[in-house]
Design an enzyme around this catalytic site. Structure first.
Site, PDB file in Angstrom:
ATOM      1  CE  LYS A 199      -9.444  28.108  57.645  1.00 54.01           C
ATOM      2  NZ  LYS A 199      -8.472  26.777  57.399  1.00 54.01           N
ATOM      3  CG  ASN A 200      -7.876  25.219  53.386  1.00 52.67           C
ATOM      4  OD1 ASN A 200      -7.809  25.702  54.447  1.00 52.67           O
ATOM      5  ND2 ASN A 200      -9.082  24.798  52.809  1.00 52.67           N
ATOM      6  NE  ARG A 230      -5.213  19.318  61.145  1.00 51.43           N
ATOM      7  CZ  ARG A 230      -5.233  18.429  60.034  1.00 51.43           C
ATOM      8  NH1 ARG A 230      -4.701  17.319  60.250  1.00 51.43           N
ATOM      9  NH2 ARG A 230      -5.617  19.012  58.869  1.00 51.43           N
ATOM     10  CG  ASP A 274     -12.576  23.563  62.382  1.00 49.38           C
ATOM     11  OD1 ASP A 274     -12.655  24.395  63.171  1.00 49.38           O
ATOM     12  OD2 ASP A 274     -12.475  23.801  61.018  1.00 49.38           O
ATOM     13  CB  ILE A 296     -13.098  13.561  52.931  1.00 44.86           C
ATOM     14  CG1 ILE A 296     -13.161  13.627  51.565  1.00 44.86           C
ATOM     15  CG2 ILE A 296     -11.600  14.127  53.479  1.00 44.86           C
ATOM     16  CD1 ILE A 296     -12.059  12.995  50.715  1.00 44.86           C
ATOM     17  CG  ASP A 330     -13.367  22.480  53.394  1.00 44.43           C
ATOM     18  OD1 ASP A 330     -13.686  21.442  54.491  1.00 44.43           O
ATOM     19  OD2 ASP A 330     -12.425  22.816  53.415  1.00 44.43           O
TER      20      ASP A 330
END
EC number: 2.5.1.7
Length: 451
Positions: free
Chosen positions: A31-32, A101, A125, A337, A315
């Site tokens: 996804k990223n 974003r 999020d 983070i 994550d």
């Protein structure tokens, strides 16, 4: 609790806990990575082909954004073909650019082509402030004039963007990706100092190199980009999604299961796998994937800290914290983070977990939140049996952790807000069902009868 009628605005998951996950599932593409690669295709008028793309909400949003500025797209199974012969418009609407974003990534490509672009202020999020000031400041260094007004960023340039040295205050993944994309066509050399080095960034560099970009990764978090006049089309196969891998592997351990993840890549999961070894959790690696095998004994407690790559990924923190509720002893998690990523633990407490949050840094990693009031450390005592309940998802990773908790809980859980899950995971419920999970997607109704 009493039976009551609760309004339901969207579908939800009904989960019956206790089933042991068994079998094999193929991981989706990252996804990223996919959203940034789609944006990178705007740098050329030639055709780009992306294979192993994940079919999820964020990808569709990015496709819609590119389509709105003139990109032609064709999606066949997990192969996405893109071509932008010309830019039809340089204004990105709130409808296609305000939900996450990703619109900020389009500033560079559209400035290269049109000399102007406007984007809406970003969404995303609710895990703490994630401003785009790193992006804006870096783009200004490259020659862009950017004005914020009425919820939009208006960006212009009168000449070709130029190379510069950008020193990031923090190794921001998305800012690094933005400058990689923008610098590929800028005049001269761009140096990104204190750059992020995540596997998805390396995968983006591979695509850009295939397109003709000149990018070198140096030591001590420096990336050097020598701008070129023109980029060409390219084909690229995405790496697998390491977040999905961690989520499904954790589900296997939580349910005392035995799951083979086809496509799981050892090189991008090294830190996670090392953490499993410290907890004496079994996994077997071969050339095609990784098998995760639980036993009947609770794993020992552990202390862990999130960090930028190659550290333990932020994550992974939420699903792993659920796993720690089933570990024997007192575990400590130090989040370095994001300052506000433990909000989901209140739901775990409601299910019976013993979790405490602290503003003190309970770890050794240098932390931006030291001496501040953010509750960014977590202590988990276990093992504690979890009970099924109603759960309301605030963001993608917390949502996955709720599903994992529901899978190992006693009784039934209803998980609401599943649009967050479907934004970030490809058919997660179907993959879990294929492994034996009792999870149903209940379609929206005016009201739902819930406990």
């Amino acid at each position: 609790m009493k039976h009551s009628e609760t309004p339901v605005a969207s579908p939800y998951y009904l989960v019956q806990g206790g089933a042991s996950l068994q079998g094999e599932v193929k991981l989706s593409g990252a996804k990223n990575a996919v959203t940034k690669m789609i944006i990178a295709s705007l740098l050329t008028s030639e055709e780009c082909t992306l294979r192993n793309v994940p079919l999820l909400g964020d990808m569709y949003l990015t496709m819609k954004l590119c389509e709105s500025v003139g990109t032609s797209l064709h999606l066949d199974d997990h192969v996405l073909t893109l071509r932008t012969d010309s830019i039809a418009r340089s204004e990105i609407s709130t409808e296609v650019g305000g939900l996450n974003r990703i619109a900020v990534m389009a500033i560079g490509p559209l400035l290269h082509c049109c000399g102007e672009v406007s984007i809406p202020a970003p969404g995303g999020d609710r895990i703490g402030p994630r401003p785009i000031n790193f992006h804006i400041e870096g783009l200004r260094q490259m020659g862009a004039t950017i004005v914020e007004r009425d919820g939009f960023y208006y960006c212009t340039t009168t000449k070709r963007l130029r190379g510069t040295t950008i020193k990031l205050p923090f190794p921001s993944v998305m800012a690094t990706e933005n400058f990689l994309i923008t610098a590929s066509l800028a005049k001269g050399v761009t140096i990104i100092e204190n750059a992020a080095m995540e596997p998805e960034i390396v995968d983006l560099i591979k695509l850009l190199q295939k397109m003709g970009a000149i990018i070198e990764v140096k030591v001590d978090r420096r990336i050097v980009i020598e701008g070129v006049e023109k980029l060409r089309g390219a084909s690229h196969t995405l790496l697998s999604d390491r977040n999905e891998a961690v989520s499904l592997a954790t589900a296997a351990y939580l349910t005392r299961g035995d799951v083979y993840l086809r496509g799981a890549q050892q090189d991008i999961l090294l830190t996670f796998l090392n953490t499993l070894s410290k907890m004496r959790l079994r996994f077997d690696i071969d050339d095609e994937g990784i098998r995760f095998v639980a036993d009947d004994q609770p794993p020992p407690a552990i202390a862990l800290e999130t960090d930028v790559h190659p550290g333990f990924m932020t994550d992974w923190q939420q699903p792993f914290t659920v796993l720690l509720t089933q570990a024997r002893g007192m575990s400590v998690v130090h989040e370095t983070i994001y300052e506000d990523r433990f909000g989901y633990t209140s739901a775990l407490i409601g299910m019976g977990a013993h979790v405490g949050l602290y503003s003190k840094c309970l770890g050794e990693v240098p932390c931006r939140f030291r001496e501040k009031e953010h509750q960014h450390s977590c202590v988990v005592s276990g093992p504690t049996p979890l009970k099924g309940t109603q759960l309301y998802i605030p963001d993608i990773r917390a949502g996955c952790s709720y599903i994992l908790a529901a899978l190992c809980a006693e009784g039934e859980s209803q998980v609401f807000g599943i649009d967050h899950i479907e934004r970030g995971y490809e058919h997660l419920d179907a993959k879990l069902r294929s492994l034996g999970a009792q999870i149903q997607r209940i379609e929206a109704t005016a009201t739902a009868d819930v406990n």
